[in-house]
Design a protein around this motif. Sequence first.
Motif, short mmCIF file in Angstrom:
data_model
loop_
_atom_site.label_atom_id
_atom_site.label_comp_id
_atom_site.label_asym_id
_atom_site.label_seq_id
_atom_site.Cartn_x
_atom_site.Cartn_y
_atom_site.Cartn_z
N GLY A 60 9.58 15.61 10.67
CA GLY A 60 8.70 15.61 9.50
C GLY A 60 7.46 16.47 9.64
O GLY A 60 6.99 17.06 8.67
N PRO A 96 7.17 16.48 2.90
CA PRO A 96 7.54 15.38 3.80
C PRO A 96 8.72 14.58 3.27
O PRO A 96 9.43 13.94 4.05
N TYR A 97 8.95 14.60 1.96
CA TYR A 97 10.09 13.87 1.40
C TYR A 97 11.39 14.52 1.88
O TYR A 97 12.33 13.85 2.28
N PHE A 139 5.07 7.05 7.51
CA PHE A 139 4.30 7.58 8.65
C PHE A 139 3.93 9.04 8.46
O PHE A 139 2.97 9.51 9.03
N ILE A 140 4.73 9.78 7.69
CA ILE A 140 4.42 11.21 7.56
C ILE A 140 3.85 11.53 6.18
O ILE A 140 3.83 12.68 5.78
N GLY A 141 3.37 10.52 5.46
CA GLY A 141 2.61 10.83 4.24
C GLY A 141 3.00 10.12 2.96
O GLY A 141 2.12 9.65 2.25
N PRO A 142 4.30 10.06 2.60
CA PRO A 142 4.65 9.48 1.30
C PRO A 142 4.10 8.06 1.12
O PRO A 142 4.16 7.26 2.03
N VAL A 143 3.58 7.81 -0.06
CA VAL A 143 3.06 6.47 -0.35
C VAL A 143 4.18 5.67 -1.00
O VAL A 143 4.29 5.59 -2.21
N ARG A 186 3.42 1.59 2.64
CA ARG A 186 2.10 2.20 2.69
C ARG A 186 1.22 1.68 1.56
O ARG A 186 0.05 1.39 1.75
N ALA A 198 -5.28 5.75 5.99
CA ALA A 198 -5.07 4.57 5.14
C ALA A 198 -6.26 3.63 5.11
O ALA A 198 -6.54 3.01 4.11
N THR A 205 -1.54 11.74 -3.65
CA THR A 205 -2.18 11.83 -2.34
C THR A 205 -1.25 11.31 -1.25
O THR A 205 -0.57 10.31 -1.45
N LEU A 206 -1.21 12.00 -0.11
CA LEU A 206 -0.40 11.54 1.01
C LEU A 206 -1.31 10.77 1.99
O LEU A 206 -2.44 11.16 2.21
N ILE A 207 -0.75 9.70 2.55
CA ILE A 207 -1.57 8.82 3.38
C ILE A 207 -1.03 8.79 4.81
O ILE A 207 0.18 8.73 5.03
N TYR A 208 -1.94 8.83 5.79
CA TYR A 208 -1.54 8.87 7.19
C TYR A 208 -2.24 7.76 7.97
O TYR A 208 -3.19 7.16 7.50
N ASP A 209 -1.74 7.55 9.21
CA ASP A 209 -2.30 6.49 10.02
C ASP A 209 -3.59 6.89 10.71
O ASP A 209 -4.48 6.08 10.90
N ASN A 266 -2.72 12.86 12.65
CA ASN A 266 -1.60 13.09 11.74
C ASN A 266 -2.04 13.88 10.51
O ASN A 266 -1.29 14.71 10.00
N ALA A 318 -0.43 17.42 9.36
CA ALA A 318 0.09 17.67 8.01
C ALA A 318 -0.59 18.88 7.39
O ALA A 318 0.00 19.63 6.62
N GLN A 344 1.51 20.66 4.36
CA GLN A 344 1.93 19.60 3.45
C GLN A 344 0.76 19.09 2.61
O GLN A 344 0.95 18.57 1.51
#
Lengths: 254, 269
Positions: free
Chosen positions: A108, A123-124, A201-205, A209, B150, B168-172, B176, B180, B185
């Motif tokens: 990813g 990422p999808y 973990f790699i972005g998608p909500v 998440r 997050a 919006t993309l969410i990470y830990d 990360n 991205a 991304q």
Amino acid sequence: MLIAGGSTALVVLAIVMLVPLAPGWEGVKASFFSGEVFAKTFPKLLKAFLWDMAIFAWSVPLIFSLGLAIALARAVRSPALFPLRIFGAAYVDIFRGVPVVLVIYLVGFGIPGLGLPRPWNSPYIWGTVALVLTYSAYIAEVLRGGIESIHASQRAASICLGMSERDTMRYVILPQAIRRVIPANMNMLVALQKDVALLSFIGPVEILRQAGIFKSLLANFTPYVAAALIFLCVTVPATRYADYLMNRDRNARS
Amino acid sequence: MKTQLITTTLAVMLLAAPVFAQSCADGKTLTEGTLTIATGNPAYYPWVMDDAPESGKGYEAAVAYALAERMGFSASNVEWTRTSFDQAIQPGAKDFDLNIQQFSITEDRDKVVDFSISYYTAPMAVLVRSADKLEPSMAELKGLVWGAAASTTGLPMITDTIAPTASTLIYDDNANIVEAMKAGQIDAALFDLPTALYLSAVVLDGGQVLGQFPANEATDLDRFGMIMAEGNSLKECVDVALSSMKADGTLGGIEATWLQETTGVPLIK
């Protein structure tokens, strides 16, 4: 019937009576089973779950195609095609041996990092590729088990009837093998449905998440409970269906 | 001994009446008539320029001199000393009156030392790739793909204030997010300014801090305070001076000079 019903009722009653007596119950109730938070977050969680469903839906055909290809590669008998068997074995070893989360991280972030332009670095897309790689390795093994469970005499017989190696596989072995492993594959699908959440973990909500975001915002774990319920609504019927298929298969054979 | 000290203090006060008369710091500093301020060794840009706090250049150096003036010390009565970060927050006697080196105010630290009220609230800043050549305007920000961690305060800010068109993309964690960003991304991410400056300088090749939002003391949690020895009587005096600097815009002016113009991170309007 009466005994079974009675003992079940007794166990349920004991749980309902005893759990609220625990000293921390009020606190747990407020942070895990808040009706207000549940009502507030449920619609958005359900919407996020559509992503899980979509990713699942487009992954399944890819997983089965690739899984079947790998299984066939491992089943070839011609000496000239031996490299194919080695490739199949190595593929299964690698992708069945590495945790899904690691594959998702490596594929990813790693592959889009090569400099792919948008939208090809999504990422999808690469999260789906990671799921397909891992799950096709599992499915390939299940299918190979099915292929090997077909008695060798059937192959010998169809060769004697003048069918080619290829036609034997296509018309004699595969139809029986695939039917035989349907229950096992249903179990893999239930597992996949849950692992789709790892794409977060790699972005998608997606739902996991989204629940985590609500947890941070509201300092309450009820969204996780709501997410679990939404998952159960899909996975329980799927598991029951797999059971049904398994029973039908057993009855048909006995 | 005590009587002698008081007598001396009184004598000094009488002699130097015009300078000391209104100072709340009388008799509370290590050396009478001098304010001893500690900073890091070395002290860094943009907090202290060229590791020379005596110049008054850099955000913390400028704040220190402005504060000293409010408390009744002229620039020549300010002494500088150096301590390491850990030295400053250890319990016990101190060889400084004030220590200023980006100490975040936390409850645990507050148990062993005294903090002044905050002299800086780290605002949210936007990290982007410099190759994208973006403008620090709201309209431009709306069109970007955003990433956030997050559990930070950055996320509500993105959804409510910026309200981007793409989801919006969410990470830990921050690593990360940077990954991205490298993979293309996401285009932009929100961090507090010190973190954004660090990530753009050290972690993300070709990173740029595009701009900063006005700080919000209610939601931005990383606030810097000056450290004093626990139970120091100087604290009240410092707090009064700092709040008057906040109220009349002195602090805001210093921040604009050293943390917006010097760092090249403009305010996003």
